[in-house]
Design an enzyme around this catalytic site. Structure first.
Site, PDB file in Angstrom:
ATOM      1  N   ARG A 183       0.809  -1.218   0.000  1.00 19.42           N
ATOM      2  CA  ARG A 183       0.000   0.000   0.000  1.00 19.42           C
ATOM      3  C   ARG A 183       0.846   1.272   0.000  1.00 19.42           C
ATOM      4  O   ARG A 183       0.845   2.039   0.974  1.00 19.42           O
ATOM      5  CB  ARG A 183      -0.984  -0.032   1.167  1.00 19.42           C
ATOM      6  CG  ARG A 183      -1.894  -1.239   1.080  1.00 19.42           C
ATOM      7  CD  ARG A 183      -2.898  -1.296   2.164  1.00 19.42           C
ATOM      8  NE  ARG A 183      -4.116  -0.568   1.868  1.00 19.42           N
ATOM      9  CZ  ARG A 183      -5.214  -0.675   2.590  1.00 19.42           C
ATOM     10  NH1 ARG A 183      -5.250  -1.454   3.631  1.00 19.42           N
ATOM     11  NH2 ARG A 183      -6.286   0.025   2.282  1.00 19.42           N
ATOM     12  N   ASP A 216     -12.842  -5.625  -0.787  1.00 21.08           N
ATOM     13  CA  ASP A 216     -13.180  -5.788   0.634  1.00 21.08           C
ATOM     14  C   ASP A 216     -14.256  -6.850   0.876  1.00 21.08           C
ATOM     15  O   ASP A 216     -14.552  -7.179   2.026  1.00 21.08           O
ATOM     16  CB  ASP A 216     -13.641  -4.446   1.233  1.00 21.08           C
ATOM     17  CG  ASP A 216     -12.478  -3.480   1.435  1.00 21.08           C
ATOM     18  OD1 ASP A 216     -11.320  -3.893   1.255  1.00 21.08           O
ATOM     19  OD2 ASP A 216     -12.737  -2.309   1.765  1.00 21.08           O
TER      20      ASP A 216
HETATM   21  C1  UD1 Z   1      -9.540   2.065   0.250  1.00 18.90           C
HETATM   22  C2  UD1 Z   1     -10.345   1.457   1.358  1.00 18.90           C
HETATM   23  C3  UD1 Z   1     -10.081  -0.046   1.449  1.00 18.90           C
HETATM   24  C4  UD1 Z   1     -10.303  -0.713   0.098  1.00 18.90           C
HETATM   25  C5  UD1 Z   1      -9.545   0.010  -1.003  1.00 18.90           C
HETATM   26  C6  UD1 Z   1      -9.857  -0.513  -2.394  1.00 18.90           C
HETATM   27  C7  UD1 Z   1     -10.575   3.275   2.938  1.00 18.90           C
HETATM   28  C8  UD1 Z   1     -10.256   3.796   4.274  1.00 18.90           C
HETATM   29  N1  UD1 Z   1     -10.030   2.100   2.606  1.00 18.90           N
HETATM   30  O1  UD1 Z   1      -8.159   1.863   0.599  1.00 18.90           O
HETATM   31  O2  UD1 Z   1     -10.966  -0.600   2.429  1.00 18.90           O
HETATM   32  O3  UD1 Z   1      -9.865  -2.039   0.160  1.00 18.90           O
HETATM   33  O4  UD1 Z   1      -9.853   1.426  -0.982  1.00 18.90           O
HETATM   34  O5  UD1 Z   1     -11.210  -0.426  -2.651  1.00 18.90           O
HETATM   35  O6  UD1 Z   1     -11.353   3.846   2.207  1.00 18.90           O
HETATM   36  N2  UD1 Z   1      -1.879   2.435  -4.614  1.00 18.90           N
HETATM   37  C9  UD1 Z   1      -0.637   2.829  -5.056  1.00 18.90           C
HETATM   38  N3  UD1 Z   1      -0.198   4.088  -4.738  1.00 18.90           N
HETATM   39  C10 UD1 Z   1      -0.953   4.965  -4.002  1.00 18.90           C
HETATM   40  C11 UD1 Z   1      -2.238   4.541  -3.560  1.00 18.90           C
HETATM   41  C12 UD1 Z   1      -2.661   3.263  -3.883  1.00 18.90           C
HETATM   42  O7  UD1 Z   1       0.080   2.077  -5.719  1.00 18.90           O
HETATM   43  O8  UD1 Z   1      -0.509   6.098  -3.756  1.00 18.90           O
HETATM   44  C13 UD1 Z   1      -2.366   1.053  -4.930  1.00 18.90           C
HETATM   45  C14 UD1 Z   1      -2.534   0.220  -3.667  1.00 18.90           C
HETATM   46  O9  UD1 Z   1      -1.323  -0.383  -3.269  1.00 18.90           O
HETATM   47  C15 UD1 Z   1      -3.556  -0.804  -4.096  1.00 18.90           C
HETATM   48  C16 UD1 Z   1      -4.445  -0.014  -5.066  1.00 18.90           C
HETATM   49  O10 UD1 Z   1      -3.666   1.126  -5.458  1.00 18.90           O
HETATM   50  O11 UD1 Z   1      -2.948  -1.845  -4.796  1.00 18.90           O
HETATM   51  C17 UD1 Z   1      -5.754   0.430  -4.477  1.00 18.90           C
HETATM   52  O12 UD1 Z   1      -5.530   1.235  -3.354  1.00 18.90           O
HETATM   53  P1  UD1 Z   1      -6.486   2.441  -2.932  1.00 18.90           P
HETATM   54  O13 UD1 Z   1      -7.640   2.546  -3.884  1.00 18.90           O
HETATM   55  O14 UD1 Z   1      -5.660   3.649  -2.716  1.00 18.90           O
HETATM   56  O15 UD1 Z   1      -7.008   1.908  -1.539  1.00 18.90           O
HETATM   57  P2  UD1 Z   1      -7.017   2.668  -0.155  1.00 18.90           P
HETATM   58  O16 UD1 Z   1      -7.461   4.068  -0.329  1.00 18.90           O
HETATM   59  O17 UD1 Z   1      -5.752   2.399   0.565  1.00 18.90           O
END
Ligand code: UD1
Length: 416
Positions: free
Chosen positions: A121, A305
Site C-alpha cells: 500500500r 473488501d
Molecule cells: C480504500 C479502502 C479499502 C479498500 C480500497 C480498495 C478506505 C479507508 N479504505 O483503501 O478498504 O480495500 O480502498 O477499494 O477507504 N496504490 C498505489 N499508490 C498509491 C495509492 C494506492 O500504488 O498512492 C495502490 C494500492 O497499493 C492498491 C491499489 O492502489 O494496490 C488500491 O488502493 P487504494 O484505492 O488507494 O485503496 P485505499 O485508499 O488504501
C-alpha cells in the site's frame, strides 16, 4: 474482545440495520480538520479504526466524541502537528489527514503510514497529486514533511483510480486557490459521500462518482450535520453470512445500487435477491452454487473488501469457482485458516481456486486482518461443531459488535 466461539449450523433469519460506512466516516473525520465549526456525523458505528482517527484529532487539540451513534467534532483549537508514528501507526487511513492539514495550515508533518497485512500500500499517488497542487514534499526519517504556503488548483491525472489518493487530493483542494480537476478519479460511493459532506459544510465540489471530479476552492467552511451512506461491506458480509446458512436475511438503511456487484453474484449463486427502497433481502438455498469467476476491481466492479467473505461462501458451494484479486497482492492469507476448517482452496499468486466441499468442521483459527477475519466468521456459521476465532481485534476495526448482530439473526456466537 479476544475470541469468538461459534457453533455452526443455525439458519440465520431477520433484519439488520446497517450503520454508516467506515470508509466514509474516516475521510470525513479527516476532512473536518478544514472547519472550525461544530460537525455532527450520524449513525456512526463504534469501531477501533474510527476511535484511532478520533484519537488523532484529540491529540492535535480538537474535540471528537461518539455518543449514542452521533459523532460530535469541533476543530477550532486544532494545531497542525507533527503527527508522530505513535498516532499514525495503528491506522493506515491516518494518511488522509495530510490533505486537510495542508489545506488549513499550509504545512503538515505526518509520519509515513507504512505497509499493512494485505499488501504494501504505497502512497506515491497521494504525494504526486499533492505536488501538483504546489506542495513541496520531503520524505525523511519516516516522516512526510509538506509545505504549501499557497495551495493552488491544478489538473491532477491519477495513474490508477486510488480511493485514498482521490480523497486526499479532494480535501487538499477544497481551500486551494482556483479550480482543481482530478482525472481518472476513483468512483467509489464513499467518494460521492465525501463530496456530499464537503458541500454540506460549504465547499464546492462536483463530479464525484464519475472519473472526473472538479473542486472550486473556497475561503472558509462552516459546520453541519451529515449522515453518511450505509456500510456496503458490512451489509455484504451479513448477506454472505445469511447465505452460507441457507438463511433469509434483510439489510436495512442500504440502497441496492451500491452493492450491485455483490448481489449480482449472490443471485448467480442461486440466492433470491429482493430489492426494496432502502433494503435488500437475500433468501438462500440450502447450499449455494459456485460462481465460476469473481474478479476484484475498482468500483463498480466486485469490491476487494468483499473478496474474502464471498470466498468463504464459495467454500461450501456446489462446484468450483475461481477468485482473482487484482487490487492487493497479499489478500489470500486467510485461505490457510479456511482450509483448517476443511475448505479446499488453492492459491497461486493472485488467483484462488475454490473447490466447494459438502462439510466444514469447527477448529481453532486466527483472524490476521479485518476482512479475512470476517471470512472466518462466515465460514464458522456453517461448520459442524465449535470454531474458536482468535484475533477478534482485527474484526473490530470494521464491524460494530458483530457477535451481537449475528446473535440477533439466530447465530450461536459468543465473544470473550
Ligand atoms: C480504500 C479502502 C479499502 C479498500 C480500497 C480498495 C478506505 C479507508 N479504505 O483503501 O478498504 O480495500 O480502498 O477499494 O477507504 N496504490 C498505489 N499508490 C498509491 C495509492 C494506492 O500504488 O498512492 C495502490 C494500492 O497499493 C492498491 C491499489 O492502489 O494496490 C488500491 O488502493 P487504494 O484505492 O488507494 O485503496 P485505499 O485508499 O488504501
Amino acid at each position: 474482545m479476544e475470541k469468538y466461539y461459534i457453533r455452526g449450523g443455525n439458519r440465520l433469519s431477520g433484519e439488520v440495520f446497517i450503520p454508516s460506512a467506515k470508509n466514509s466516516v474516516l475521510p470525513i473525520i479527516a476532512c473536518s480538520i478544514l472547519s472550525r465549526e461544530d460537525i455532527e456525523i450520524c449513525n456512526c458505528p463504534s469501531l477501533s479504526d474510527i476511535e484511532h482517527m478520533m484519537g488523532i484529532i484529540v491529540r492535535l487539540g480538537g474535540r471528537a466524541q461518539l455518543k449514542d451513534g452521533t459523532l460530535f467534532i469541533n476543530n477550532r483549537d486544532l494545531l497542525s502537528g507533527p503527527v508522530s508514528a505513535e498516532l499514525t501507526g495503528c491506522i493506515r487511513s491516518s494518511v488522509f489527514i495530510l490533505g486537510p492539514i495542508l489545506g488549513r495550515f499550509g504545512k503538515a508533518s505526518v509520519s509515513y503510514p507504512g505497509g499493512c497485512e494485505i499488501g504494501l500500500r504505497p502512497i506515491d499517488l497521494h504525494i504526486s497529486g499533492l505536488k501538483s497542487l504546489g506542495v513541496r514534499v520531503r520524505e525523511e526519517g519516516g516522516m512526510i514533511d509538506c509545505e504549501a504556503p499557497s495551495l493552488t488548483g491544478n489538473t491532477v491525472s491519477l495513474d490508477f483510480p486510488s480511493v485514498g489518493a482521490t480523497e486526499n487530493i479532494m480535501m487538499a483542494a477544497v481551500m486551494a486557490k482556483g479550480r482543481t480537476v482530478i482525472l481518472n478519479a476513483a468512483r467509489e460511493p464513499e467518494i460521492v459521500d465525501l463530496q456530499g459532506f464537503i458541500n454540506r459544510i460549504g465547499g464546492r465540489v462536483h463530479g464525484a462518482g464519475s472519473g472526473t471530479i472538479v473542486i472550486d476552492g473556497v475561503k472558509t467552511l462552516g459546520g453541519g450535520r451529515y449522515c453518511p451512506i450505509a456500510d456496503r461491506i458490512v451489509a455484504g458480509t451479513i448477506l454472505c453470512a445469511g447465505a452460507i446458512t441457507g438463511g433469509d436475511v434483510t439489510v436495512t438503511n442500504m440502497y441496492a445500487e451500491n452493492l450491485g456487484a455483490v448481489t449480482g453474484k449472490l443471485s448467480v449463486a442461486g440466492c433470491g435477491v429482493y430489492i426494496y427502497d432502502d433494503r435488500i433481502r437475500v433468501v438462500a438455498p440450502e447450499r449455494v452454487r459456485a460462481v465460476s469467476k469473481i474478479e476484484t476491481q475498482p468500483y463498480p466492479g466486485f469490491p476487494t473488501d468483499m473478496q474474502p467473505q464471498f470466498t468463504a461462501l464459495m467454500a461450501t458451494a456446489e462446484g468450483t469457482g475461481i477468485v482473482c484479486e487484482n487490487l492487493f497482492e497479499n489478500r489470500f492469507k486467510y485461505t490457510v485458516q479456511l482450509n483448517k476448517l476443511g475448505a479446499d482452496i488453492t492459491v497461486k499468486d493472485r488467483t484462488a481456486v475454490v473447490r466447494g466441499v459438502g462439510r466444514l468442521a469447527g477448529a481453532p483459527v486466527a483472524a490476521e486482518d479485518l476482512r479475512g477475519g470476517a471470512a472466518l466468521v462466515v465460514a464458522a456459521l456453517r461448520c459442524e461443531g465449535v470454531t474458536e476465532i482468535s484475533g477478534v481485534r482485527h474484526i473490530e476495526r470494521g464491524y460494530d459488535r458483530l457477535d451481537a448482530v449475528l446473535s440477533s439473526l439466530g447465530a450461536d456466537i459468543k465473544g470473550c
